[in-house]
Design a protein around this motif. Structure first.
Motif, PDB file in Angstrom:
ATOM      1  N   THR A   1      40.815  78.958  54.437  1.00  0.00           N
ATOM      2  CA  THR A   1      40.029  79.393  53.618  1.00  0.00           C
ATOM      3  C   THR A   1      38.627  79.389  54.008  1.00  0.00           C
ATOM      4  O   THR A   1      37.745  78.959  54.834  1.00  0.00           O
ATOM      5  CB  THR A   1      40.302  78.090  52.442  1.00  0.00           C
ATOM      6  OG1 THR A   1      39.263  76.573  53.328  1.00  0.00           O
ATOM      7  CG2 THR A   1      40.800  77.700  52.374  1.00  0.00           C
TER       8      THR A   1
ATOM      9  N   GLU B   1      34.109  79.250  50.371  1.00  0.00           N
ATOM     10  CA  GLU B   1      34.087  79.240  48.286  1.00  0.00           C
ATOM     11  C   GLU B   1      36.176  78.900  47.776  1.00  0.00           C
ATOM     12  O   GLU B   1      36.431  78.526  47.311  1.00  0.00           O
ATOM     13  CB  GLU B   1      34.642  80.335  47.584  1.00  0.00           C
ATOM     14  CG  GLU B   1      32.923  81.188  47.168  1.00  0.00           C
ATOM     15  CD  GLU B   1      32.436  81.793  48.925  1.00  0.00           C
ATOM     16  OE1 GLU B   1      33.410  82.090  49.611  1.00  0.00           O
ATOM     17  OE2 GLU B   1      31.120  81.726  49.237  1.00  0.00           O
TER      18      GLU B   1
ATOM     19  N   ASN C   1      38.547  80.463  48.761  1.00  0.00           N
ATOM     20  CA  ASN C   1      39.954  80.941  49.053  1.00  0.00           C
ATOM     21  C   ASN C   1      40.543  81.241  50.307  1.00  0.00           C
ATOM     22  O   ASN C   1      39.457  80.982  51.116  1.00  0.00           O
ATOM     23  CB  ASN C   1      38.930  82.460  48.417  1.00  0.00           C
ATOM     24  CG  ASN C   1      38.274  82.587  47.629  1.00  0.00           C
ATOM     25  OD1 ASN C   1      38.466  81.903  46.092  1.00  0.00           O
ATOM     26  ND2 ASN C   1      36.933  83.042  47.204  1.00  0.00           N
TER      27      ASN C   1
END
Lengths: 250, 250
Positions: free
Chosen positions: A159, A162, A164
């Motif tokens: 990730t 953030e 994501n």
């Protein structure tokens, strides 16, 4: 090494919680794809390896199977299976497949859902299955996909800051053997094998590969369990259907 | 879409430079594994798809093959092949396989080294090969591994701040189709297909899978080309051997 993680009470409790939810990876992804490959069961002798709570064995009986043997290494699982499903054509046993004696050529259909990655000696397992199958008999099994089991790291989704998802990390692919994962509890043991090892083992044991599935979720499934969208980015599972050669053709 | 990147002169020049070096991925990894699967060639009719400079076709002749047709979409390649190898049993043609007419059941052995990932319609390709093969005939091909072709990013080895390799990035696995890579020149087109698509296409076209190889380099090869150590972390290539069913057995 025969791991018996399902008799770890903490693990088994969490496992039952997950399976009680309708929206899990088994119900929405693995099982629907597994079921597309099941042969006609009428009058068949079936052997289910890692039968868990016996639901698939009972399903085979409901479809006309003559006899179904379900085995599982976990006493928790077998106790549940015996409680849930009672039928004269059903036998449940707490035993590892390595320790079962099955007459040669006596089984029409060997099934196994998400159990083989717990078994250390894959060559022995497949050889024993091939010997137990009758000519033209079928093996259908699902396992964790080699892409998923390869990396020795504990967290393979990478990730950004953030949170994501950037991509899935693959590493150590050719280094087959034991992996420990954190799934429900810490240090669940499973075995990584490459795609080529899995397929060549089947072929060398006299099984002909008939179908390979790397399951993709339906849109509806992703609505019900949004984390399934990751299945488009890398497959979690591998489902293989193979057939025992007829000896004249082998 | 028929890509003809080998007729891009800048690409072809760089390609020739690489192939002129003894220590490249073809010579040290793909070819040694490919060669382990070649059938007896004595009196065989061979068809080599993406024959390049014709060395493999000439090798087949040296092993007693009756006739070898080598085809390549690149005029650079075919011009080189015709210059390098002259023999009455050898035919080289600049043509895409999609456009060749081959009599049904006329070929004993179809070979292809690292060419199929350039071909858009894999189903058509395999169906045509299966039709061209005689009963019991063999297909042997190598391609870029789906683990390598999946990600749409241009750089799939992820490094830390010191430049050390952390892992290989997989993404977009189920999204089959065109990928562009920077190899020798920018935006070389190739096609990503999943493992299941590749194998099921063979099976559905009447080919029986006999062997899968995800090549691992020898210690000696890694000494000669140290970047090959990454092959233990994820496979670059996939080699598949398959056999045309005998119709009575199909």
């Amino acid at each position: 090494m025969k791991q018996n993680i399902y008799d770890n009470n903490k693990f088994f409790e969490k496992y039952q919680e997950i399976r009680a939810r309708e929206n899990n990876y088994n119900n929405l992804l693995e099982q629907p794809n597994f079921f597309t490959q099941i042969p006609t069961l009428k009058n068949k002798v079936v052997f289910d390896i890692g039968c868990g709570m016996g639901d698939f064995a009972a399903y085979c009986i409901s479809q006309g199977a003559k006899h179904v043997t379900g085995i599982d290494i976990s006493s928790n699982m077998i106790a549940n299976a015996k409680k849930r499903h009672i039928h004269e054509g059903l036998t449940f046993m707490q035993v590892a497949f390595e320790d079962v004696t099955v007459p040669n050529g006596s089984i029409d259909f060997v099934s196994s859902s998400l159990a083989f990655h717990y078994i250390a000696d894959f060559q022995l397992l497949i050889k024993k299955i091939s010997t137990a199958l009758c000519e033209g008999g079928m093996l259908l099994f699902s396992i964790e996909h080699p892409i998923v089991t390869a990396n020795k790291g504990k967290e393979n989704w990478i990730t950004n800051h953030e949170g994501n998802l950037l991509h899935f990390a693959v590493d150590n692919y050719q280094d087959e053997g034991l992996r420990t994962q954190n799934w429900l509890v810490e240090n669940v043991m499973m075995y990584h094998r490459t795609m080529s090892t899995i397929l060549n083992t089947l072929i060398e044991s006299g099984l002909q590969i008939e179908k390979i599935i790397e399951p993709i979720p339906t849109k509806e499934a992703v609505c019900n369990l949004p984390s399934l969208h990751r299945e488009f980015r890398r497959p979690s599972f591998l489902i293989i259907r193979a057939k025992k050669h007829k000896s004249k053709l082998a």
